[in-house]
Design a protein around this motif. Structure first.
Motif, PDB file in Angstrom:
ATOM      1  N   SER A  59       0.828  -1.207   0.000  1.00  0.00           N
ATOM      2  CA  SER A  59       0.000   0.000   0.000  1.00  0.00           C
ATOM      3  C   SER A  59       0.861   1.255   0.000  1.00  0.00           C
ATOM      4  O   SER A  59       1.960   1.287   0.560  1.00  0.00           O
ATOM      5  CB  SER A  59      -0.928   0.011   1.222  1.00  0.00           C
ATOM      6  N   ARG A  60       0.318   2.281  -0.664  1.00  0.00           N
ATOM      7  CA  ARG A  60       0.972   3.596  -0.675  1.00  0.00           C
ATOM      8  C   ARG A  60      -0.053   4.641  -1.083  1.00  0.00           C
ATOM      9  O   ARG A  60      -0.655   4.549  -2.148  1.00  0.00           O
ATOM     10  CB  ARG A  60       2.148   3.621  -1.645  1.00  0.00           C
ATOM     11  N   ARG A  61      -0.282   5.605  -0.198  1.00  0.00           N
ATOM     12  CA  ARG A  61      -1.149   6.748  -0.474  1.00  0.00           C
ATOM     13  C   ARG A  61      -2.499   6.325  -1.075  1.00  0.00           C
ATOM     14  O   ARG A  61      -2.949   6.861  -2.086  1.00  0.00           O
ATOM     15  CB  ARG A  61      -0.440   7.740  -1.400  1.00  0.00           C
ATOM     16  N   GLY A  62      -3.131   5.347  -0.447  1.00  0.00           N
ATOM     17  CA  GLY A  62      -4.465   4.950  -0.858  1.00  0.00           C
ATOM     18  C   GLY A  62      -4.518   3.915  -1.964  1.00  0.00           C
ATOM     19  O   GLY A  62      -5.599   3.389  -2.269  1.00  0.00           O
ATOM     20  N   GLU A  63      -3.381   3.617  -2.576  1.00  0.00           N
ATOM     21  CA  GLU A  63      -3.341   2.572  -3.602  1.00  0.00           C
ATOM     22  C   GLU A  63      -2.883   1.256  -2.976  1.00  0.00           C
ATOM     23  O   GLU A  63      -2.100   1.261  -2.024  1.00  0.00           O
ATOM     24  CB  GLU A  63      -2.368   2.953  -4.714  1.00  0.00           C
ATOM     25  N   THR A  64      -3.361   0.157  -3.525  1.00  0.00           N
ATOM     26  CA  THR A  64      -2.970  -1.153  -3.003  1.00  0.00           C
ATOM     27  C   THR A  64      -2.671  -2.118  -4.144  1.00  0.00           C
ATOM     28  O   THR A  64      -3.130  -1.952  -5.269  1.00  0.00           O
ATOM     29  CB  THR A  64      -4.067  -1.772  -2.115  1.00  0.00           C
ATOM     30  N   ALA A  65      -1.897  -3.130  -3.832  1.00  0.00           N
ATOM     31  CA  ALA A  65      -1.612  -4.257  -4.729  1.00  0.00           C
ATOM     32  C   ALA A  65      -1.323  -5.454  -3.841  1.00  0.00           C
ATOM     33  O   ALA A  65      -1.203  -5.322  -2.614  1.00  0.00           O
ATOM     34  CB  ALA A  65      -0.427  -3.941  -5.646  1.00  0.00           C
ATOM     35  N   LEU A  66      -1.223  -6.623  -4.425  1.00  0.00           N
ATOM     36  CA  LEU A  66      -0.912  -7.828  -3.666  1.00  0.00           C
ATOM     37  C   LEU A  66       0.390  -8.434  -4.161  1.00  0.00           C
ATOM     38  O   LEU A  66       0.588  -8.592  -5.363  1.00  0.00           O
ATOM     39  CB  LEU A  66      -2.035  -8.867  -3.800  1.00  0.00           C
ATOM     40  N   LEU A  67       1.262  -8.756  -3.221  1.00  0.00           N
ATOM     41  CA  LEU A  67       2.474  -9.520  -3.514  1.00  0.00           C
ATOM     42  C   LEU A  67       2.181 -10.989  -3.241  1.00  0.00           C
ATOM     43  O   LEU A  67       1.766 -11.349  -2.137  1.00  0.00           O
ATOM     44  CB  LEU A  67       3.634  -9.036  -2.640  1.00  0.00           C
ATOM     45  N   MET A  68       2.384 -11.820  -4.254  1.00  0.00           N
ATOM     46  CA  MET A  68       2.131 -13.255  -4.111  1.00  0.00           C
ATOM     47  C   MET A  68       3.438 -14.008  -4.233  1.00  0.00           C
ATOM     48  O   MET A  68       4.236 -13.751  -5.137  1.00  0.00           O
ATOM     49  CB  MET A  68       1.150 -13.726  -5.198  1.00  0.00           C
ATOM     50  N   VAL A  69       3.660 -14.950  -3.308  1.00  0.00           N
ATOM     51  CA  VAL A  69       4.809 -15.846  -3.348  1.00  0.00           C
ATOM     52  C   VAL A  69       4.263 -17.257  -3.478  1.00  0.00           C
ATOM     53  O   VAL A  69       3.514 -17.728  -2.613  1.00  0.00           O
ATOM     54  CB  VAL A  69       5.681 -15.711  -2.090  1.00  0.00           C
ATOM     55  N   ALA A  70       4.608 -17.935  -4.554  1.00  0.00           N
ATOM     56  CA  ALA A  70       4.055 -19.261  -4.845  1.00  0.00           C
ATOM     57  C   ALA A  70       5.179 -20.272  -4.989  1.00  0.00           C
ATOM     58  O   ALA A  70       6.287 -19.938  -5.406  1.00  0.00           O
ATOM     59  CB  ALA A  70       3.231 -19.217  -6.127  1.00  0.00           C
ATOM     60  N   PRO A  71       4.917 -21.542  -4.659  1.00  0.00           N
ATOM     61  CA  PRO A  71       5.912 -22.590  -4.883  1.00  0.00           C
ATOM     62  C   PRO A  71       6.227 -22.728  -6.369  1.00  0.00           C
ATOM     63  O   PRO A  71       5.425 -22.323  -7.221  1.00  0.00           O
ATOM     64  CB  PRO A  71       5.230 -23.849  -4.353  1.00  0.00           C
ATOM     65  N   PRO A  72       7.389 -23.282  -6.695  1.00  0.00           N
ATOM     66  CA  PRO A  72       7.765 -23.443  -8.103  1.00  0.00           C
ATOM     67  C   PRO A  72       6.685 -24.192  -8.883  1.00  0.00           C
ATOM     68  O   PRO A  72       6.129 -25.184  -8.425  1.00  0.00           O
ATOM     69  CB  PRO A  72       9.059 -24.264  -8.025  1.00  0.00           C
ATOM     70  N   GLY A  73       6.375 -23.674 -10.043  1.00  0.00           N
ATOM     71  CA  GLY A  73       5.426 -24.331 -10.933  1.00  0.00           C
ATOM     72  C   GLY A  73       3.994 -23.896 -10.795  1.00  0.00           C
ATOM     73  O   GLY A  73       3.178 -24.133 -11.696  1.00  0.00           O
ATOM     74  N   LEU A  74       3.636 -23.232  -9.684  1.00  0.00           N
ATOM     75  CA  LEU A  74       2.244 -22.840  -9.490  1.00  0.00           C
ATOM     76  C   LEU A  74       1.909 -21.482 -10.083  1.00  0.00           C
ATOM     77  O   LEU A  74       0.739 -21.184 -10.339  1.00  0.00           O
ATOM     78  CB  LEU A  74       1.889 -22.832  -8.001  1.00  0.00           C
ATOM     79  N   LEU A  75       2.920 -20.650 -10.300  1.00  0.00           N
ATOM     80  CA  LEU A  75       2.637 -19.315 -10.799  1.00  0.00           C
ATOM     81  C   LEU A  75       2.215 -19.290 -12.275  1.00  0.00           C
ATOM     82  O   LEU A  75       1.253 -18.596 -12.621  1.00  0.00           O
ATOM     83  CB  LEU A  75       3.848 -18.406 -10.572  1.00  0.00           C
ATOM     84  N   PRO A  76       2.882 -20.039 -13.174  1.00  0.00           N
ATOM     85  CA  PRO A  76       2.465 -19.985 -14.587  1.00  0.00           C
ATOM     86  C   PRO A  76       0.992 -20.327 -14.822  1.00  0.00           C
ATOM     87  O   PRO A  76       0.325 -19.625 -15.598  1.00  0.00           O
ATOM     88  CB  PRO A  76       3.403 -20.989 -15.271  1.00  0.00           C
ATOM     89  N   PRO A  77       0.415 -21.378 -14.186  1.00  0.00           N
ATOM     90  CA  PRO A  77      -1.013 -21.625 -14.400  1.00  0.00           C
ATOM     91  C   PRO A  77      -1.893 -20.474 -13.938  1.00  0.00           C
ATOM     92  O   PRO A  77      -2.920 -20.180 -14.561  1.00  0.00           O
ATOM     93  CB  PRO A  77      -1.287 -22.897 -13.581  1.00  0.00           C
ATOM     94  N   PHE A  78      -1.501 -19.819 -12.854  1.00  0.00           N
ATOM     95  CA  PHE A  78      -2.264 -18.671 -12.377  1.00  0.00           C
ATOM     96  C   PHE A  78      -2.236 -17.548 -13.399  1.00  0.00           C
ATOM     97  O   PHE A  78      -3.268 -16.963 -13.745  1.00  0.00           O
ATOM     98  CB  PHE A  78      -1.697 -18.180 -11.040  1.00  0.00           C
ATOM     99  N   LEU A  79      -1.048 -17.242 -13.898  1.00  0.00           N
ATOM    100  CA  LEU A  79      -0.909 -16.153 -14.863  1.00  0.00           C
ATOM    101  C   LEU A  79      -1.679 -16.450 -16.140  1.00  0.00           C
ATOM    102  O   LEU A  79      -2.350 -15.574 -16.697  1.00  0.00           O
ATOM    103  CB  LEU A  79       0.568 -15.924 -15.177  1.00  0.00           C
ATOM    104  N   SER A  80      -1.600 -17.695 -16.607  1.00  0.00           N
ATOM    105  CA  SER A  80      -2.285 -18.073 -17.833  1.00  0.00           C
ATOM    106  C   SER A  80      -3.805 -17.967 -17.682  1.00  0.00           C
ATOM    107  O   SER A  80      -4.497 -17.425 -18.542  1.00  0.00           O
ATOM    108  CB  SER A  80      -1.886 -19.495 -18.225  1.00  0.00           C
ATOM    109  N   MET A  81      -4.336 -18.472 -16.573  1.00  0.00           N
ATOM    110  CA  MET A  81      -5.779 -18.435 -16.374  1.00  0.00           C
ATOM    111  C   MET A  81      -6.263 -17.011 -16.120  1.00  0.00           C
ATOM    112  O   MET A  81      -7.349 -16.631 -16.564  1.00  0.00           O
ATOM    113  CB  MET A  81      -6.177 -19.364 -15.226  1.00  0.00           C
ATOM    114  N   ALA A  82      -5.474 -16.213 -15.412  1.00  0.00           N
ATOM    115  CA  ALA A  82      -5.855 -14.812 -15.202  1.00  0.00           C
ATOM    116  C   ALA A  82      -5.997 -14.091 -16.538  1.00  0.00           C
ATOM    117  O   ALA A  82      -6.961 -13.343 -16.759  1.00  0.00           O
ATOM    118  CB  ALA A  82      -4.817 -14.108 -14.325  1.00  0.00           C
TER     119      ALA A  82
END
Length: 342
Positions: A59-82
């Motif tokens: 967060s900064r000055r009213g804006e927000t985002a999420l930091l995600m830490v995923a085990p190896p191999g789980l991030l690409p399926p998330f990115l593709s489906m998103a």
């Protein structure tokens, strides 16, 4: 994990170094973040659940985002489906920064309130929200799915292993009879794995976005395990939520609305949802027992509701023949859970 209990952003200052998280060390995660435009944003850890992923709200000055830490191999399926869901016009997170090999991403924060929290706070809106859920499910069932692994009758029955391993010591012959019986029943009912399923579809995995319109009122998260599944799979997931009870009559309403949208007989959809709900609930029973064995005994509190879903499914005529097999392999929790979950 899903951001179901989101803590308020800490905008006073950049927080302390992030705690250690696999697959990268705290130092590696923080070093990567320092190379992004989010280096000076405050980082607030979000509560975890049964997931292997971890999240922080930046967060900064009213804006927000999420930091995600995923085990190896789980991030690409998330990115593709998103990306696929956004192409469909649905509210899936935009990806701001990503390091796929390290399992690190900074993604859009879709909002601070899950649909589960919204319904708990304002139960009178559940009818309208449930209608919107039915419309979303029907929309997904009508769209052409991307290439994904299939979760059909045989695959679904094979995924009952956590039940047999952790819930109780089912005799091998009882376990095999249930696997075969369930697969056969799903096939007979017509459960064909040809539709997109987000798979873990329930109110804590939907973000309420009241300022948006149409289906974009529902933000989608936790879809990295998406599969090709029978059309009623996510409907069954919604109807057999382990964490909350729906208002009376809404299960029938969401089923009817979903069936009308797909121009399928309601009795057929109800049969599919009952069989798929049974399959899901049996697997979840085993997963919650495993989590209890690992020391997360709060999951035992959900077991009675999960078994209620099993009992309800077995009252459907299309599923009732499985009742003896279910009770032989997975007796009610008061008979076996105390021994099987310790």
């Amino acid at each position: 994990m899903t951001p179901s209990e989101l803590s308020p952003p800490n905008e006073a200052a950049v927080g302390p170094p992030l705690p250690a998280a696999e697959p990268g060390s705290a130092e590696a995660v923080e070093a990567w973040r320092q190379e992004t435009p989010f280096a000076d944003w405050a980082a607030t850890p979000l509560p975890g659940d049964a997931s292997t992923r971890r999240y922080w709200r930046l967060s900064r000055r009213g804006e927000t985002a999420l930091l995600m830490v995923a085990p190896p191999g789980l991030l690409p399926p998330f990115l593709s489906m998103a990306a696929h869901l956004r192409l469909l016009g649905l509210a899936a997170p935009e990806v701001h920064e990503v390091e796929e090999e390290a399992g690190l991403a900074i993604i859009e924060d879709l909002g601070p309130e899950t649909l589960a929290a919204r319904l708990s706070r304002k139960p009178r809106v559940e009818g309208k929200a449930t209608a919107l859920v039915a419309d979303l499910l029907a929309f997904l069932a009508r769209t052409a799915p991307p290439p994904l692994p299939a979760l059909g009758p045989a695959e679904g029955a094979a995924q009952l292993e956590p039940l047999f391993r952790h819930y109780g010591a089912a005799p091998p012959e009882a376990a095999e009879a249930l696997r075969e019986g369930l697969s056969h029943r799903l096939t007979e009912i017509g459960c064909v794995p040809d539709r997109l399923s987000l798979r873990d579809f329930h109110a804590e995995n939907l973000i309420w976005r009241g300022e948006e319109s149409g289906l974009r009122k529902l933000g989608l998260i936790d879809f990295q395990d998406a599969v090709l599944a029978p059309r009623a799979y996510d409907l069954a997931s919604w109807l057999t939520d382990a964490r909350r009870d729906a208002a009376p009559g809404l299960a029938e309403e969401v089923t009817a609305r979903f069936a009308r949208a797909l121009e399928v007989p309601e009795r057929q959809v109800a049969a599919e949802a009952a069989a798929l709900g049974l399959m899901r609930s049996l697997r979840i029973l085993g997963i919650f027992a495993r989590l209890a064995q690992e020391g997360r005994r709060r999951y035992l509190g959900y077991v009675p509701r999960v078994y209620d879903h099993i009992e309800l499914a077995l009252t459907h005529p299309a599923v009732a023949p499985l009742a003896p097999l279910v009770r032989a392999a997975a007796p009610p929790p008061e008979e076996l859970l105390g021994r099987g979950a310790r």
